[in-house]
Design an enzyme around this catalytic site. Sequence first.
Site, PDB file in Angstrom:
ATOM      1  N   ASN A  11       0.913  -1.356  -0.023  1.00  0.00           N
ATOM      2  CA  ASN A  11      -0.114   0.009   0.127  1.00  0.00           C
ATOM      3  C   ASN A  11       0.894   1.220   0.137  1.00  0.00           C
ATOM      4  O   ASN A  11       0.599   2.341  -0.892  1.00  0.00           O
ATOM      5  CB  ASN A  11      -0.937  -0.184   1.151  1.00  0.00           C
ATOM      6  CG  ASN A  11      -1.901  -1.223   1.190  1.00  0.00           C
ATOM      7  OD1 ASN A  11      -2.535  -1.130   0.276  1.00  0.00           O
ATOM      8  ND2 ASN A  11      -1.793  -2.074   2.126  1.00  0.00           N
ATOM      9  N   ASP A  67       8.887   5.102   8.411  1.00  0.00           N
ATOM     10  CA  ASP A  67       8.014   4.321   9.401  1.00  0.00           C
ATOM     11  C   ASP A  67       6.646   5.455   9.774  1.00  0.00           C
ATOM     12  O   ASP A  67       7.011   6.619   9.931  1.00  0.00           O
ATOM     13  CB  ASP A  67       8.801   4.360  10.632  1.00  0.00           C
ATOM     14  CG  ASP A  67       7.982   3.135  11.567  1.00  0.00           C
ATOM     15  OD1 ASP A  67       7.265   2.315  11.237  1.00  0.00           O
ATOM     16  OD2 ASP A  67       8.202   3.495  12.774  1.00  0.00           O
ATOM     17  N   SER A  68       5.611   4.929   9.821  1.00  0.00           N
ATOM     18  CA  SER A  68       4.321   5.668  10.044  1.00  0.00           C
ATOM     19  C   SER A  68       3.443   5.114  10.962  1.00  0.00           C
ATOM     20  O   SER A  68       3.535   3.721  11.380  1.00  0.00           O
ATOM     21  CB  SER A  68       3.832   5.793   8.448  1.00  0.00           C
ATOM     22  OG  SER A  68       3.438   4.646   8.070  1.00  0.00           O
ATOM     23  N   PHE A 151      -5.807   2.288   3.260  1.00  0.00           N
ATOM     24  CA  PHE A 151      -5.660   1.164   3.973  1.00  0.00           C
ATOM     25  C   PHE A 151      -5.435   1.358   5.449  1.00  0.00           C
ATOM     26  O   PHE A 151      -5.927   2.548   5.790  1.00  0.00           O
ATOM     27  CB  PHE A 151      -4.258   0.644   3.503  1.00  0.00           C
ATOM     28  CG  PHE A 151      -3.042   1.221   3.766  1.00  0.00           C
ATOM     29  CD1 PHE A 151      -2.726   2.411   3.016  1.00  0.00           C
ATOM     30  CD2 PHE A 151      -2.242   1.054   4.747  1.00  0.00           C
ATOM     31  CE1 PHE A 151      -1.557   3.103   3.393  1.00  0.00           C
ATOM     32  CE2 PHE A 151      -1.291   1.752   5.184  1.00  0.00           C
ATOM     33  CZ  PHE A 151      -0.904   2.891   4.483  1.00  0.00           C
ATOM     34  N   GLY A 152      -5.209   0.508   5.887  1.00  0.00           N
ATOM     35  CA  GLY A 152      -5.066   0.426   7.583  1.00  0.00           C
ATOM     36  C   GLY A 152      -6.301   1.064   8.153  1.00  0.00           C
ATOM     37  O   GLY A 152      -7.398   0.751   8.178  1.00  0.00           O
ATOM     38  N   TYR A 153      -5.838   2.193   9.045  1.00  0.00           N
ATOM     39  CA  TYR A 153      -6.920   2.937   9.810  1.00  0.00           C
ATOM     40  C   TYR A 153      -7.827   3.911   9.042  1.00  0.00           C
ATOM     41  O   TYR A 153      -8.617   4.366   9.493  1.00  0.00           O
ATOM     42  CB  TYR A 153      -6.305   3.571  11.083  1.00  0.00           C
ATOM     43  CG  TYR A 153      -5.510   2.575  11.805  1.00  0.00           C
ATOM     44  CD1 TYR A 153      -6.323   1.904  12.959  1.00  0.00           C
ATOM     45  CD2 TYR A 153      -4.264   2.488  11.778  1.00  0.00           C
ATOM     46  CE1 TYR A 153      -5.447   1.048  13.388  1.00  0.00           C
ATOM     47  CE2 TYR A 153      -3.431   1.447  12.495  1.00  0.00           C
ATOM     48  CZ  TYR A 153      -4.203   0.748  13.516  1.00  0.00           C
ATOM     49  OH  TYR A 153      -3.545  -0.170  14.234  1.00  0.00           O
ATOM     50  N   ASP A 154      -7.497   3.988   7.783  1.00  0.00           N
ATOM     51  CA  ASP A 154      -8.116   5.111   6.931  1.00  0.00           C
ATOM     52  C   ASP A 154      -9.737   5.106   7.105  1.00  0.00           C
ATOM     53  O   ASP A 154     -10.440   6.252   6.796  1.00  0.00           O
ATOM     54  CB  ASP A 154      -7.795   4.936   5.409  1.00  0.00           C
ATOM     55  CG  ASP A 154      -6.343   5.381   5.203  1.00  0.00           C
ATOM     56  OD1 ASP A 154      -5.921   6.312   6.165  1.00  0.00           O
ATOM     57  OD2 ASP A 154      -5.867   5.044   4.340  1.00  0.00           O
ATOM     58  N   HIS A 179       0.130  12.667   5.791  1.00  0.00           N
ATOM     59  CA  HIS A 179       1.589  12.602   6.298  1.00  0.00           C
ATOM     60  C   HIS A 179       2.639  12.028   5.207  1.00  0.00           C
ATOM     61  O   HIS A 179       3.694  12.669   5.003  1.00  0.00           O
ATOM     62  CB  HIS A 179       1.329  11.629   7.479  1.00  0.00           C
ATOM     63  CG  HIS A 179       0.677  10.358   7.412  1.00  0.00           C
ATOM     64  ND1 HIS A 179      -0.345  10.215   6.428  1.00  0.00           N
ATOM     65  CD2 HIS A 179       0.980   9.154   7.672  1.00  0.00           C
ATOM     66  CE1 HIS A 179      -0.889   9.006   6.382  1.00  0.00           C
ATOM     67  NE2 HIS A 179       0.054   8.427   7.139  1.00  0.00           N
ATOM     68  N   ARG A 180       2.275  10.974   4.684  1.00  0.00           N
ATOM     69  CA  ARG A 180       3.322  10.342   3.794  1.00  0.00           C
ATOM     70  C   ARG A 180       3.521  11.268   2.396  1.00  0.00           C
ATOM     71  O   ARG A 180       4.634  11.551   1.976  1.00  0.00           O
ATOM     72  CB  ARG A 180       2.696   9.295   3.166  1.00  0.00           C
ATOM     73  CG  ARG A 180       3.780   8.127   2.589  1.00  0.00           C
ATOM     74  CD  ARG A 180       3.468   6.684   2.586  1.00  0.00           C
ATOM     75  NE  ARG A 180       3.189   6.099   3.772  1.00  0.00           N
ATOM     76  CZ  ARG A 180       1.826   6.008   4.303  1.00  0.00           C
ATOM     77  NH1 ARG A 180       0.834   6.135   3.761  1.00  0.00           N
ATOM     78  NH2 ARG A 180       1.954   5.579   5.692  1.00  0.00           N
TER      79      ARG A 180
HETATM   80  P1  IMP Z   1       4.801   0.278   9.630  1.00  0.00           P
HETATM   81  O1  IMP Z   1       5.244   1.734   9.063  1.00  0.00           O
HETATM   82  O2  IMP Z   1       5.019  -0.853   8.170  1.00  0.00           O
HETATM   83  O3  IMP Z   1       5.474  -0.215  10.740  1.00  0.00           O
HETATM   84  O4  IMP Z   1       3.313   0.312   9.372  1.00  0.00           O
HETATM   85  C1  IMP Z   1       2.740   1.382   9.907  1.00  0.00           C
HETATM   86  C2  IMP Z   1       1.116   0.948  10.154  1.00  0.00           C
HETATM   87  O5  IMP Z   1       0.410   2.266  10.538  1.00  0.00           O
HETATM   88  C3  IMP Z   1       0.296   0.594   8.868  1.00  0.00           C
HETATM   89  O6  IMP Z   1       0.285  -0.836   8.890  1.00  0.00           O
HETATM   90  C4  IMP Z   1      -1.038   1.192   9.146  1.00  0.00           C
HETATM   91  O7  IMP Z   1      -1.699   0.042  10.327  1.00  0.00           O
HETATM   92  C5  IMP Z   1      -0.714   2.328   9.921  1.00  0.00           C
HETATM   93  N1  IMP Z   1      -0.625   3.438   9.010  1.00  0.00           N
HETATM   94  C6  IMP Z   1       0.416   4.102   8.556  1.00  0.00           C
HETATM   95  N2  IMP Z   1       0.006   5.167   7.394  1.00  0.00           N
HETATM   96  C7  IMP Z   1      -1.236   4.824   7.379  1.00  0.00           C
HETATM   97  C8  IMP Z   1      -2.217   5.408   6.267  1.00  0.00           C
HETATM   98  O8  IMP Z   1      -2.025   6.521   5.635  1.00  0.00           O
HETATM   99  N3  IMP Z   1      -3.278   4.992   6.435  1.00  0.00           N
HETATM  100  C9  IMP Z   1      -3.952   3.868   7.476  1.00  0.00           C
HETATM  101  N4  IMP Z   1      -3.110   3.559   8.082  1.00  0.00           N
HETATM  102  C10 IMP Z   1      -1.740   3.879   8.160  1.00  0.00           C
END
Ligand code: IMP
Length: 201
Positions: A11, A67-68, A151-154, A179-180
């Site tokens: 993603n 990392d996010s 994806f994720g928490y979106d 953020h990204r």
């Molecule tokens: P990592 O950076 O691979 O440790 O994963 C970061 C996690 O933060 C992801 O698996 C998501 O659960 C969440 N995350 C980070 N950026 C986003 C985003 O843009 N949308 C939704 N969830 C996010």
Amino acid sequence: MDILFASTNINKVKELNKLLPNHKILIPKDMGLDFDHEEIALTFYENAFGKANALFDIVKMPVLAEDSGLCVPALGGEPGIHSAYYGGNGKIRLSDKEKNLYLLDKMKNVSDRKAYYVCSMVFLINLDRFFICQETLEGEIIYEERGVSGFGYDPLFFIPELGKTAAELSAEEKNEISHRGKAGRAIVSLIERISENRAKA
Ligand code: IMP
């Protein structure tokens, strides 16, 4: 320019590809590498740097890493750096849907719904030369999922100014404010300036 991105998160790769249409995003797998990095630091930027450093050690070429995660102040900043593993443990990783249900359960008695995403991005040319940019996107956690993009928490992450969750935005709309997206654009303008200077030299 080919940019080697230290990630296995498809993603994030998709978002970066849209964000940087003039550059080719490569991941370790494209170079035949089975790269995985354990995120053990306590901050986003240290984790991003650690990831970049670990991959640089192997490939000895410029590397991009990030990392996010999602931070909820009313939960003491959770899930924060543990966003990817929230509700699970080192071995078990919940699906995005399960993580969202877990977050909703944690927040069932929480009235302060403020939240923000963080993205820490590192472009490491070598160990003495690197750039870090950390950005945020502010929003709030709603009570049920809305939208199917992202994806994720979106689906739970509501952006009041837009009246939509991040999962109700197109990839372009999300990149514009995310953020990204913000961290990525800042880093890329640095990368482009460096390539221009190299070309001039
Ligand atoms: P990592 O950076 O691979 O440790 O994963 C970061 C996690 O933060 C992801 O698996 C998501 O659960 C969440 N995350 C980070 N950026 C986003 C985003 O843009 N949308 C939704 N969830 C996010």
